[in-house]
Structures are given as structure tokens and as C-alpha cells.
Design a protein around this motif. Structure first.
Motif, PDB file in Angstrom:
ATOM      1  N   CYS A  96      31.068 -25.544  14.380  1.00  0.00           N
ATOM      2  CA  CYS A  96      32.472 -25.019  14.459  1.00  0.00           C
ATOM      3  C   CYS A  96      32.431 -23.906  15.354  1.00  0.00           C
ATOM      4  O   CYS A  96      31.249 -23.038  15.555  1.00  0.00           O
ATOM      5  CB  CYS A  96      33.154 -24.606  13.283  1.00  0.00           C
ATOM      6  N   ALA A 144      42.081 -31.927   8.043  1.00  0.00           N
ATOM      7  CA  ALA A 144      41.949 -31.759   9.437  1.00  0.00           C
ATOM      8  C   ALA A 144      43.236 -31.837  10.151  1.00  0.00           C
ATOM      9  O   ALA A 144      44.115 -32.786   9.725  1.00  0.00           O
ATOM     10  CB  ALA A 144      40.779 -32.438  10.135  1.00  0.00           C
ATOM     11  N   TRP A 150      44.821 -31.203  14.257  1.00  0.00           N
ATOM     12  CA  TRP A 150      44.811 -30.747  15.625  1.00  0.00           C
ATOM     13  C   TRP A 150      45.717 -29.523  15.801  1.00  0.00           C
ATOM     14  O   TRP A 150      46.920 -29.512  15.367  1.00  0.00           O
ATOM     15  CB  TRP A 150      45.392 -31.836  16.435  1.00  0.00           C
ATOM     16  N   MET A 194      40.522 -28.609  16.661  1.00  0.00           N
ATOM     17  CA  MET A 194      40.900 -29.227  15.392  1.00  0.00           C
ATOM     18  C   MET A 194      40.251 -27.827  14.289  1.00  0.00           C
ATOM     19  O   MET A 194      39.268 -27.434  14.317  1.00  0.00           O
ATOM     20  CB  MET A 194      39.867 -30.657  15.227  1.00  0.00           C
ATOM     21  N   MET A 195      41.401 -27.839  13.449  1.00  0.00           N
ATOM     22  CA  MET A 195      41.135 -26.843  12.220  1.00  0.00           C
ATOM     23  C   MET A 195      40.626 -27.886  11.047  1.00  0.00           C
ATOM     24  O   MET A 195      41.575 -28.705  10.889  1.00  0.00           O
ATOM     25  CB  MET A 195      42.150 -26.029  11.948  1.00  0.00           C
ATOM     26  N   SER A 196      39.725 -27.836  10.494  1.00  0.00           N
ATOM     27  CA  SER A 196      39.244 -28.611   9.402  1.00  0.00           C
ATOM     28  C   SER A 196      39.362 -27.446   8.061  1.00  0.00           C
ATOM     29  O   SER A 196      39.011 -26.314   8.408  1.00  0.00           O
ATOM     30  CB  SER A 196      37.887 -28.985   9.458  1.00  0.00           C
ATOM     31  N   TRP A 197      39.679 -27.923   6.837  1.00  0.00           N
ATOM     32  CA  TRP A 197      39.758 -27.039   5.844  1.00  0.00           C
ATOM     33  C   TRP A 197      39.264 -27.927   4.507  1.00  0.00           C
ATOM     34  O   TRP A 197      39.471 -28.895   4.542  1.00  0.00           O
ATOM     35  CB  TRP A 197      41.066 -26.479   5.548  1.00  0.00           C
ATOM     36  N   GLY A 238      38.295 -22.687   6.018  1.00  0.00           N
ATOM     37  CA  GLY A 238      38.467 -23.432   7.171  1.00  0.00           C
ATOM     38  C   GLY A 238      37.640 -23.009   8.106  1.00  0.00           C
ATOM     39  O   GLY A 238      36.873 -22.128   8.342  1.00  0.00           O
ATOM     40  N   THR A 239      37.367 -24.419   9.185  1.00  0.00           N
ATOM     41  CA  THR A 239      36.614 -24.246  10.591  1.00  0.00           C
ATOM     42  C   THR A 239      37.653 -24.437  11.516  1.00  0.00           C
ATOM     43  O   THR A 239      38.414 -25.352  11.429  1.00  0.00           O
ATOM     44  CB  THR A 239      35.422 -25.052  10.550  1.00  0.00           C
ATOM     45  N   GLU A 285      36.171 -31.016  17.136  1.00  0.00           N
ATOM     46  CA  GLU A 285      36.588 -32.020  16.167  1.00  0.00           C
ATOM     47  C   GLU A 285      36.336 -31.856  14.976  1.00  0.00           C
ATOM     48  O   GLU A 285      36.039 -30.873  14.309  1.00  0.00           O
ATOM     49  CB  GLU A 285      35.505 -33.341  16.620  1.00  0.00           C
ATOM     50  N   ALA A 286      37.005 -32.570  14.062  1.00  0.00           N
ATOM     51  CA  ALA A 286      37.016 -32.763  12.751  1.00  0.00           C
ATOM     52  C   ALA A 286      35.440 -32.915  12.040  1.00  0.00           C
ATOM     53  O   ALA A 286      34.708 -33.486  12.770  1.00  0.00           O
ATOM     54  CB  ALA A 286      37.731 -33.845  11.914  1.00  0.00           C
ATOM     55  N   PHE A 313      32.387 -31.960   4.733  1.00  0.00           N
ATOM     56  CA  PHE A 313      33.584 -31.460   4.110  1.00  0.00           C
ATOM     57  C   PHE A 313      32.968 -31.140   2.598  1.00  0.00           C
ATOM     58  O   PHE A 313      33.424 -30.337   1.910  1.00  0.00           O
ATOM     59  CB  PHE A 313      34.567 -32.513   3.899  1.00  0.00           C
TER      60      PHE A 313
END
Length: 186
Positions: free
Chosen positions: A89, A137, A139, A144-147, A160-161, A165-166, A172
Motif C-alpha cells: 500500500c 475494497a 476503486w 484501490m482503497m481496502s478496509w 484502511g489502505t 490493487e485490492a 485482510f
């Protein structure tokens, strides 16, 4: 005048004409299926085998997050630093379920400001039996924000990151465990 069709052609005459112009070949039984056990030589040489690729590298082992401080700010900073060090990330943040940024590095306030409305929207999704809406995740432009989310008696917290990409399922799980370790006792 009648036109003869192919069905009126004399087969022996055509065979003799063909024999004059084409070399003779031994006649093989025509069949779509070979007899059991019969081996036929391939008509075309088999393609060269593809080069053997090296086995994929095992993902690097991510150490568990260990929190040694009782200070909430130190715990959150440690979580963000651990996330940046061990996951793909460009930025990471921790926010509460209202979208208030508690710690962040390498991420804009605009990204973090989405957390409150996003988590509020997921309340309805969480009510569906069998659906875990505590990770995901989304876009955001070219990133891409993953949480992941952890619920406590004091409310929800989101780690969150933001990256290209996811995150993987394993990432996770690691982030969720680290977030739960961090917010436990806050």
C-alpha cells in the motif's frame, strides 16, 4: 442435353485417371477411430514443451502485530507503521465509524472522509444473514482503497489502505487481527 452429375461418374475410370497422375500409395483402412492398442505415428511433430516456470514464490511471512504501549496514540501509530511495512500500500489510516481520522500516513483527508458514509451504508448490508461486511475494497479513481473494520463497545474502528490493487484475503485477515489487537482495551 442432360448434364451428368457426380453420381453418374464411373468410379473405376476416375481411379485409373488419378492413378496416372498421382503416385500410388498403400491403401490404409479409413476410420475415425483406431483399433484399441494401435499406435499411430503423429503426422506433425509435437511442439516443443514449454519451458518450466519456477514455482511461485511463497508470500513473505508477516509478523503479528505486538502492541507494547497503553497510550492510544502510540498504539494507532504502531498499527499504521506496521501496515505500511508489511502490506502492499501507498498509504494507511485508522478512522472511527464516523469517519474521524485517528491516525494516517500517505493518504489524503478526502479518502478518509469516505469512511463514515461508507460504513453507514454497510449497516444495511450487515443485516443480511451470512454476509460479512466488515472488510472490502473500493476503486477511488486510479487507486484501490481496502478496509477492515472492528466493532467494540466504544463503536467501530476502520483500518484502511490505499494502493494500486485490492489486498489479498490473507492480508485482510492479518489487518483485521492487527486492528482488533490495537483497539482492544482503548
Amino acid at each position: 442435353m442432360t448434364v451428368r452429375s457426380v453420381s453418374w461418374t464411373d468410379a473405376q475410370r476416375v481411379s485409373s485417371l488419378l492413378a496416372r497422375v498421382a503416385p500410388t500409395r498403400p491403401r490404409e483402412p479409413a476410420g475415425l477411430v483406431s483399433a484399441m492398442g494401435a499406435v499411430r505415428a503423429p503426422a506433425v511433430a509435437a511442439p516443443a514443451p514449454a519451458p518450466v516456470k519456477a514455482a511461485p514464490k511463497a508470500p513473505k511471512e508477516v509478523p503479528r502485530l505486538v502492541q507494547t504501549s497503553d497510550n492510544p496514540a502510540d498504539r494507532l501509530d504502531t498499527l499504521v507503521a506496521w501496515t505500511l511495512d508489511h502490506h502492499a500500500c501507498a498509504g494507511a489510516f485508522v478512522a472511527d465509524d464516523n469517519g474521524l481520522t485517528l491516525a494516517a500516513h500517505g493518504i489524503s483527508e478526502a479518502h478518509v472522509s469516505l469512511v463514515g458514509p461508507l460504513l453507514s451504508a454497510l449497516v444495511g448490508v450487515r443485516s443480511i444473514p451470512g454476509v460479512d461486511a466488515t472488510a472490502g475494497a473500493l476503486w477511488l479513481g486510479a487507486q484501490m482503497m481496502s478496509w477492515v473494520e472492528a466493532r467494540t463497545t466504544r463503536g467501530g474502528f476502520c483500518l484502511g489502505t490505499v494502493g494500486d490493487e485490492a489486498l489479498t484475503t490473507r492480508a485482510f485477515e492479518q489487518l483485521k487481527e492487527a486492528l482488533e489487537t490495537t483497539v482492544r482495551g482503548l
